[in-house]
Write an enzyme that holds these catalytic residues in place. Structure first.
Site, PDB file in Angstrom:
ATOM      1  N   ASP A  59       1.108 -34.329   9.668  1.00 39.56           N
ATOM      2  CA  ASP A  59       2.434 -34.554   9.072  1.00 39.56           C
ATOM      3  C   ASP A  59       2.346 -34.446   7.552  1.00 39.56           C
ATOM      4  OD1 ASP A  59       3.421 -35.085  11.617  1.00 39.56           O
ATOM      5  OD2 ASP A  59       3.276 -37.256  11.383  1.00 39.56           O
ATOM      6  N   THR A  94      -1.825 -30.546  18.402  1.00 37.81           N
ATOM      7  CA  THR A  94      -1.581 -30.433  19.838  1.00 37.81           C
ATOM      8  C   THR A  94      -0.289 -29.687  20.129  1.00 37.81           C
ATOM      9  OG1 THR A  94      -2.697 -32.558  20.099  1.00 37.81           O
ATOM     10  CG2 THR A  94      -1.473 -31.747  21.988  1.00 37.81           C
ATOM     11  N   THR A  95       0.733 -29.943  19.352  1.00 35.29           N
ATOM     12  CA  THR A  95       2.006 -29.240  19.542  1.00 35.29           C
ATOM     13  C   THR A  95       1.791 -27.739  19.405  1.00 35.29           C
ATOM     14  OG1 THR A  95       3.264 -31.135  18.718  1.00 35.29           O
ATOM     15  CG2 THR A  95       4.376 -28.997  18.690  1.00 35.29           C
ATOM     16  N   SER A 145      -3.569 -32.939  13.921  1.00 37.04           N
ATOM     17  CA  SER A 145      -2.636 -33.743  14.700  1.00 37.04           C
ATOM     18  C   SER A 145      -1.845 -34.621  13.727  1.00 37.04           C
ATOM     19  CB  SER A 145      -3.432 -34.602  15.682  1.00 37.04           C
ATOM     20  OG  SER A 145      -2.599 -35.513  16.339  1.00 37.04           O
ATOM     21  N   GLY A 146      -0.587 -34.909  14.070  1.00 32.18           N
ATOM     22  CA  GLY A 146       0.275 -35.696  13.183  1.00 32.18           C
ATOM     23  C   GLY A 146      -0.348 -36.980  12.675  1.00 32.18           C
TER      24      GLY A 146
END
EC number: 4.2.3.3
Length: 136
Positions: free
Chosen positions: A60, A36-37, A54-55
């Site tokens: 991550d 998303t970022t 996504s994280g």
């Protein structure tokens, strides 16, 4: 340089504003972001970047894999310090890997701006030496 851009939900607007303000600097480097970022940054700027998951869904950890191979040079992770994160262990693992590989890790807007200004001035070029030492 390879730069990862990550932000918790409440910090996404700040990282988009940061990317807009420092677009001319960031455009000279290879950019990576969690899902998303990355989408939000690409919508607001002309920057191209590689998007991971996504994280909380593993993004991550995908960035962490690059860090473990010493393939990242700067991590900007705007964290929300007031909200509990279910993937907090992943975040701590990223920080630890950055410490192991001597990779700068900015966790707030102030430290991110300092890192980007240092990047512009060539003050992070030492990362190339560290990368070469680890490859030998």
């Amino acid at each position: 340089m390879k730069i990862a851009l990550i932000a918790h939900d409440r910090m996404k607007e700040q990282i988009v504003q940061l990317a807009m303000a420092y677009e001319s600097i960031l455009a000279k480097h290879d950019l990576y972001a969690t899902g998303t970022t990355g989408s939000r940054i690409m919508e607001a700027t002309s920057l191209s970047l590689t998007r991971f998951l996504s994280g909380p869904l593993g993004g991550d950890q995908q960035i962490g894999a690059m860090i473990a191979r010493n393939e990242m040079d700067l991590i900007i992770f705007l964290r929300d310090p007031l909200t509990s994160q279910p993937h907090e262990p992943d975040i701590i693992a990223l920080l630890r890997l950055c410490d192991v590989h001597k990779i700068p890790f900015a966790t707030n807007l102030g430290s991110a701006e300092i890192m980007l200004k240092a990047l512009e001035l060539g003050q992070l070029d030492w990362r190339e030496v560290v990368r070469e030492e680890n490859e030998a």
